[in-house]
Design a protein around this motif. Structure first.
Motif, PDB file in Angstrom:
ATOM      1  N   ALA A 112       1.353  -8.663   8.950  1.00 27.73           N
ATOM      2  CA  ALA A 112       1.303  -8.472   7.500  1.00 27.73           C
ATOM      3  C   ALA A 112      -0.140  -8.319   7.019  1.00 27.73           C
ATOM      4  O   ALA A 112      -0.414  -7.549   6.100  1.00 27.73           O
ATOM      5  N   GLY A 113      -1.068  -9.043   7.657  1.00 28.34           N
ATOM      6  CA  GLY A 113      -2.476  -8.923   7.305  1.00 28.34           C
ATOM      7  C   GLY A 113      -3.013  -7.531   7.591  1.00 28.34           C
ATOM      8  O   GLY A 113      -3.799  -6.984   6.806  1.00 28.34           O
ATOM      9  N   LEU A 114      -2.597  -6.941   8.696  1.00 34.45           N
ATOM     10  CA  LEU A 114      -2.998  -5.567   9.007  1.00 34.45           C
ATOM     11  C   LEU A 114      -2.455  -4.592   7.958  1.00 34.45           C
ATOM     12  O   LEU A 114      -3.133  -3.628   7.579  1.00 34.45           O
ATOM     13  N   GLN A 115      -1.241  -4.852   7.493  1.00 29.88           N
ATOM     14  CA  GLN A 115      -0.659  -3.991   6.461  1.00 29.88           C
ATOM     15  C   GLN A 115      -1.455  -4.084   5.159  1.00 29.88           C
ATOM     16  O   GLN A 115      -1.748  -3.052   4.528  1.00 29.88           O
ATOM     17  N   VAL A 116      -1.816  -5.297   4.762  1.00 29.73           N
ATOM     18  CA  VAL A 116      -2.623  -5.472   3.544  1.00 29.73           C
ATOM     19  C   VAL A 116      -3.973  -4.783   3.702  1.00 29.73           C
ATOM     20  O   VAL A 116      -4.493  -4.161   2.769  1.00 29.73           O
ATOM     21  N   LEU A 117      -4.546  -4.875   4.885  1.00 30.15           N
ATOM     22  CA  LEU A 117      -5.829  -4.219   5.162  1.00 30.15           C
ATOM     23  C   LEU A 117      -5.712  -2.703   4.999  1.00 30.15           C
ATOM     24  O   LEU A 117      -6.624  -2.052   4.472  1.00 30.15           O
ATOM     25  N   ASN A 170       8.035   0.366   2.809  1.00 35.71           N
ATOM     26  CA  ASN A 170       7.964   1.145   4.045  1.00 35.71           C
ATOM     27  C   ASN A 170       6.556   1.723   4.178  1.00 35.71           C
ATOM     28  O   ASN A 170       6.135   2.561   3.367  1.00 35.71           O
ATOM     29  N   MET A 171       5.822   1.307   5.193  1.00 36.30           N
ATOM     30  CA  MET A 171       4.441   1.733   5.354  1.00 36.30           C
ATOM     31  C   MET A 171       4.328   3.244   5.588  1.00 36.30           C
ATOM     32  O   MET A 171       3.284   3.834   5.340  1.00 36.30           O
ATOM     33  N   ASP A 172       5.410   3.879   6.038  1.00 42.10           N
ATOM     34  CA  ASP A 172       5.387   5.323   6.264  1.00 42.10           C
ATOM     35  C   ASP A 172       5.175   6.087   4.957  1.00 42.10           C
ATOM     36  O   ASP A 172       4.706   7.227   4.966  1.00 42.10           O
ATOM     37  N   GLU A 173       5.524   5.455   3.824  1.00 35.88           N
ATOM     38  CA  GLU A 173       5.358   6.118   2.532  1.00 35.88           C
ATOM     39  C   GLU A 173       3.890   6.357   2.204  1.00 35.88           C
ATOM     40  O   GLU A 173       3.564   7.226   1.384  1.00 35.88           O
ATOM     41  N   GLN A 178       1.541  12.365  -2.494  1.00 34.95           N
ATOM     42  CA  GLN A 178       2.171  12.286  -3.804  1.00 34.95           C
ATOM     43  C   GLN A 178       2.375  10.835  -4.230  1.00 34.95           C
ATOM     44  O   GLN A 178       2.112  10.470  -5.379  1.00 34.95           O
ATOM     45  N   ILE A 179       2.837  10.000  -3.302  1.00 34.42           N
ATOM     46  CA  ILE A 179       3.060   8.591  -3.622  1.00 34.42           C
ATOM     47  C   ILE A 179       1.735   7.883  -3.869  1.00 34.42           C
ATOM     48  O   ILE A 179       1.607   7.073  -4.802  1.00 34.42           O
ATOM     49  N   VAL A 180       0.729   8.175  -3.052  1.00 32.62           N
ATOM     50  CA  VAL A 180      -0.584   7.544  -3.227  1.00 32.62           C
ATOM     51  C   VAL A 180      -1.161   7.892  -4.595  1.00 32.62           C
ATOM     52  O   VAL A 180      -1.643   7.016  -5.330  1.00 32.62           O
ATOM     53  N   LEU A 181      -1.087   9.166  -4.977  1.00 32.57           N
ATOM     54  CA  LEU A 181      -1.604   9.588  -6.278  1.00 32.57           C
ATOM     55  C   LEU A 181      -0.776   9.000  -7.418  1.00 32.57           C
ATOM     56  O   LEU A 181      -1.314   8.674  -8.490  1.00 32.57           O
TER      57      LEU A 181
END
Length: 241
Positions: A112-117, A170-173, A178-181
């Motif tokens: 989870a820490g890697l995901q937050v990073l 879902n980290m793939d998003e 488009q989602i990031v923006l």
């Protein structure tokens, strides 16, 4: 009326940007902050009060501060923040997770820490780097341009990273531009409600930079994100992509 100093056109343009545009921007920013304080401060104080009243609040915060101050180990403090995001709230009470040092939870906190990073990298650190690079390219306009754009990227990127953690499961998003923006757009649309915690977070980071060794800057980052996550969870904003 101010007169331009003698010199070529580049000097004139630099003078104009430094003493006209920047001054007007900060005047507007200070005015915007002032009119937003009264509406947002009550909400922020309420969230902080609920958070501090949680059982063993100071014990859990102190453990987090210690963990976040240790290089490489502080990845587990980021994992704890992810657990806080995923923890279901009980009514209006904001839940602060219990520190669990079992093997299973240590493994979970690491992933989870890697995901937050990754969230912080995409929505905060990369925009800050881009802002700094653009400022360097236009340093002939103002010597403080890179610092200004870096802080601006921080003020927008920080709440965007928290929004993304709250919304994206879902980290793939994150591979979708488009989602990031859309996350950045959401932050800008609701920035008035976020201005107080974001500026307080910035003050906390600045104090950390001034008084803490660089290796321990994870401490103000952890503490600030605790309150940012709590505040933004309390907004209960449903995001429509």
């Amino acid at each position: 009326m101010e007169t331009l100093p003698p010199g070529d056109h580049c000097v004139h343009l630099k003078f104009y940007v430094k003493y006209s545009f920047v001054r007007k921007y900060f005047t507007f920013a200070y005015f915007y902050l002032f009119i937003s304080l009264s509406a947002v401060m009550d909400s922020f104080e309420s969230v902080c009060g609920k958070l501090i009243k949680q059982p063993e609040f100071w014990t859990r915060i102190l453990i987090g501060i210690v963990v976040s101050a240790i290089p490489f180990v502080n990845i587990f403090a980021l994992g704890y923040l992810r657990r806080m995001v995923d923890e279901p709230d009980r009514g209006d009470n904001i839940t602060l997770p219990v520190w669990d040092f079992s093997v299973q939870n240590i493994r979970y906190n690491f992933i989870a820490g890697l995901q937050v990073l990754i969230f912080l990298l995409i929505f905060l650190f990369v925009p800050m780097g881009i802002g700094y690079a653009i400022g360097i390219c236009f340093s002939w306009l103002s010597s403080s341009m890179s610092l200004f754009l870096t802080y601006l990227a921080f003020l927008i990127g920080l709440p965007t990273a928290v929004y993304a953690m709250l919304i994206i499961r879902n980290m793939d998003e994150l591979a979708s531009v488009q989602i990031v923006l859309a996350m950045f757009k959401r932050t800008i649309d609701t920035y008035r409600s976020l201005i107080v915690p974001v500026f307080l977070f910035l003050c906390l980071v600045i104090l950390g930079v001034q008084f803490l060794p660089r290796i321990m800057l994870g401490m103000p980052l952890f503490l600030g994100l605790i309150f940012m996550i709590a505040f933004m969870k309390n907004l209960r904003i449903v995001y429509d992509r």
